[in-house]
Design a protein around this motif. Structure first.
Motif, PDB file in Angstrom:
ATOM      1  N   THR A  63      12.090   0.235   6.323  1.00  0.00           N
ATOM      2  CA  THR A  63      11.294  -0.728   6.375  1.00  0.00           C
ATOM      3  C   THR A  63      11.770  -0.735   4.829  1.00  0.00           C
ATOM      4  OG1 THR A  63       9.435   1.344   5.180  1.00  0.00           O
ATOM      5  CG2 THR A  63       9.532   0.057   6.827  1.00  0.00           C
ATOM      6  N   LYS A  64      11.920  -2.400   4.604  1.00  0.00           N
ATOM      7  CA  LYS A  64      12.196  -3.015   3.829  1.00  0.00           C
ATOM      8  C   LYS A  64      11.272  -3.888   3.082  1.00  0.00           C
ATOM      9  CE  LYS A  64      17.375  -2.026   3.342  1.00  0.00           C
ATOM     10  NZ  LYS A  64      16.316  -0.609   2.430  1.00  0.00           N
ATOM     11  N   TYR A  65      10.852  -4.221   1.678  1.00  0.00           N
ATOM     12  CA  TYR A  65       9.935  -5.207   1.434  1.00  0.00           C
ATOM     13  C   TYR A  65      10.131  -5.929   0.052  1.00  0.00           C
ATOM     14  CZ  TYR A  65       6.664  -1.844   4.288  1.00  0.00           C
ATOM     15  OH  TYR A  65       5.884  -1.136   5.100  1.00  0.00           O
ATOM     16  N   ALA A  66       9.405  -7.394   0.031  1.00  0.00           N
ATOM     17  CA  ALA A  66      10.327  -8.319  -0.684  1.00  0.00           C
ATOM     18  C   ALA A  66       9.454  -7.428  -1.565  1.00  0.00           C
ATOM     19  CB  ALA A  66       9.348 -10.119  -0.494  1.00  0.00           C
ATOM     20  N   ASP A  67       9.668  -7.491  -3.159  1.00  0.00           N
ATOM     21  CA  ASP A  67       9.132  -6.860  -4.554  1.00  0.00           C
ATOM     22  C   ASP A  67       7.381  -7.480  -4.363  1.00  0.00           C
ATOM     23  OD1 ASP A  67      11.770  -7.048  -6.503  1.00  0.00           O
ATOM     24  OD2 ASP A  67      11.217  -5.541  -4.751  1.00  0.00           O
ATOM     25  N   PHE A  68       7.129  -8.599  -4.485  1.00  0.00           N
ATOM     26  CA  PHE A  68       5.829  -9.829  -4.599  1.00  0.00           C
ATOM     27  C   PHE A  68       4.907  -8.560  -3.784  1.00  0.00           C
ATOM     28  CE2 PHE A  68       6.296 -11.607  -0.546  1.00  0.00           C
ATOM     29  CZ  PHE A  68       8.002 -12.610  -1.145  1.00  0.00           C
ATOM     30  N   VAL A  69       5.474  -7.619  -2.827  1.00  0.00           N
ATOM     31  CA  VAL A  69       4.546  -6.762  -1.914  1.00  0.00           C
ATOM     32  C   VAL A  69       4.383  -5.965  -1.965  1.00  0.00           C
ATOM     33  CG1 VAL A  69       4.158  -9.320  -0.177  1.00  0.00           C
ATOM     34  CG2 VAL A  69       6.067  -6.979   0.265  1.00  0.00           C
ATOM     35  N   LYS A  70       5.214  -4.649  -2.795  1.00  0.00           N
ATOM     36  CA  LYS A  70       5.535  -3.649  -2.498  1.00  0.00           C
ATOM     37  C   LYS A  70       4.789  -2.933  -2.937  1.00  0.00           C
ATOM     38  CE  LYS A  70      10.979  -3.059  -3.035  1.00  0.00           C
ATOM     39  NZ  LYS A  70      12.103  -3.213  -3.680  1.00  0.00           N
ATOM     40  N   GLY A  71       4.183  -1.474  -2.607  1.00  0.00           N
ATOM     41  CA  GLY A  71       2.790  -0.882  -1.959  1.00  0.00           C
ATOM     42  C   GLY A  71       1.834  -1.486  -2.342  1.00  0.00           C
ATOM     43  N   ARG A  72       1.703  -2.777  -2.285  1.00  0.00           N
ATOM     44  CA  ARG A  72       0.144  -3.358  -1.129  1.00  0.00           C
ATOM     45  C   ARG A  72       0.643  -3.483   0.355  1.00  0.00           C
ATOM     46  NH1 ARG A  72      -1.052  -8.235  -2.436  1.00  0.00           N
ATOM     47  NH2 ARG A  72       1.397  -9.584  -3.249  1.00  0.00           N
ATOM     48  N   PHE A  73       1.714  -3.866   0.814  1.00  0.00           N
ATOM     49  CA  PHE A  73       1.827  -4.417   2.030  1.00  0.00           C
ATOM     50  C   PHE A  73       2.712  -3.146   2.889  1.00  0.00           C
ATOM     51  CE2 PHE A  73       1.750  -8.812   2.315  1.00  0.00           C
ATOM     52  CZ  PHE A  73       0.652  -9.111   1.010  1.00  0.00           C
ATOM     53  N   THR A  74       2.272  -2.889   4.389  1.00  0.00           N
ATOM     54  CA  THR A  74       3.153  -1.866   5.164  1.00  0.00           C
ATOM     55  C   THR A  74       2.955  -2.347   6.683  1.00  0.00           C
ATOM     56  OG1 THR A  74       1.865  -0.113   4.014  1.00  0.00           O
ATOM     57  CG2 THR A  74       3.137   0.280   5.785  1.00  0.00           C
ATOM     58  N   ILE A  75       4.348  -2.813   6.555  1.00  0.00           N
ATOM     59  CA  ILE A  75       4.875  -2.858   7.926  1.00  0.00           C
ATOM     60  C   ILE A  75       5.104  -1.806   8.634  1.00  0.00           C
ATOM     61  CG2 ILE A  75       7.390  -2.920   7.424  1.00  0.00           C
ATOM     62  CD1 ILE A  75       7.427  -5.287   9.248  1.00  0.00           C
ATOM     63  N   SER A  76       4.695  -1.635  10.175  1.00  0.00           N
ATOM     64  CA  SER A  76       4.470  -0.830  11.067  1.00  0.00           C
ATOM     65  C   SER A  76       5.187  -1.379  12.145  1.00  0.00           C
ATOM     66  CB  SER A  76       3.775   0.321  11.026  1.00  0.00           C
ATOM     67  OG  SER A  76       2.895  -0.468  11.417  1.00  0.00           O
ATOM     68  N   ARG A  77       5.307  -0.464  13.624  1.00  0.00           N
ATOM     69  CA  ARG A  77       5.408  -0.928  15.453  1.00  0.00           C
ATOM     70  C   ARG A  77       5.150  -0.407  15.783  1.00  0.00           C
ATOM     71  NH1 ARG A  77      11.612  -3.090  14.936  1.00  0.00           N
ATOM     72  NH2 ARG A  77      11.014  -2.921  17.221  1.00  0.00           N
ATOM     73  N   ASP A  78       4.729  -0.331  17.006  1.00  0.00           N
ATOM     74  CA  ASP A  78       4.790   0.165  18.133  1.00  0.00           C
ATOM     75  C   ASP A  78       5.458   0.075  19.736  1.00  0.00           C
ATOM     76  OD1 ASP A  78       3.848   1.634  20.316  1.00  0.00           O
ATOM     77  OD2 ASP A  78       1.764   1.728  19.493  1.00  0.00           O
ATOM     78  N   ASN A  79       6.767   0.261  20.253  1.00  0.00           N
ATOM     79  CA  ASN A  79       7.592   0.766  20.714  1.00  0.00           C
ATOM     80  C   ASN A  79       7.627   0.442  21.868  1.00  0.00           C
ATOM     81  OD1 ASN A  79       9.950  -0.760  19.112  1.00  0.00           O
ATOM     82  ND2 ASN A  79      10.861   1.257  18.759  1.00  0.00           N
TER      83      ASN A  79
END
Length: 126
Positions: A63-79
């Motif tokens: 996963t990769k994040y923009a600096d302005f959301v790092k530590g606050r947002f989490t992306i995940s998926r359910d294939n």
């Protein structure tokens, strides 16, 4: 055809949380990376109107994040469910935007094509 349908947006107070969902169909979901972008009002005419928020690889391993959301947002998926999520915490007023789910997959002619959902509005305000 490829379809992406976002949900989960709404009004939340600063410091609050929201979980966005994106239901994908029309392609082999587990084979492609997925992204979340956002767009704030007034940026429609800019060269790059949407900000990239987060990426998750097809397997979910990276996963990769923009600096302005790092530590606050989490992306995940359910294939298994063809779903991608964006868990948003410690929301700030500047996070207010329309959030879009995105992927790039070949179209029927084999061209790599950007696909977007309709977006879901997130408003952070007291």
């Amino acid at each position: 055809q490829v379809q992406l349908v976002e949900s989960g947006g709404g009004l939340v107070q600063p410091g609050g949380s929201l979980r966005l969902s994106c239901a994908a169909s029309g392609f082999v979901f587990s084979a492609y990376h997925m992204h979340w972008y956002r767009q704030t009002p007034g940026k429609e005419r800019e060269l790059v109107p949407r900000e990239h928020v987060a990426l998750i690889t097809n397997t979910g391993d990276t996963t990769k994040y923009a600096d302005f959301v790092k530590g606050r947002f989490t992306i995940s998926r359910d294939n298994a469910k063809n779903m991608v999520y964006l868990q948003m915490r410690s929301l700030k007023p500047e996070d207010s935007a329309v959030y879009y789910c995105n992927t790039v997959v070949p179209n029927s002619e084999g061209w790599q094509t950007n696909y977007w959902g309709q977006g879901t509005q997130v408003t952070v305000s007291s």
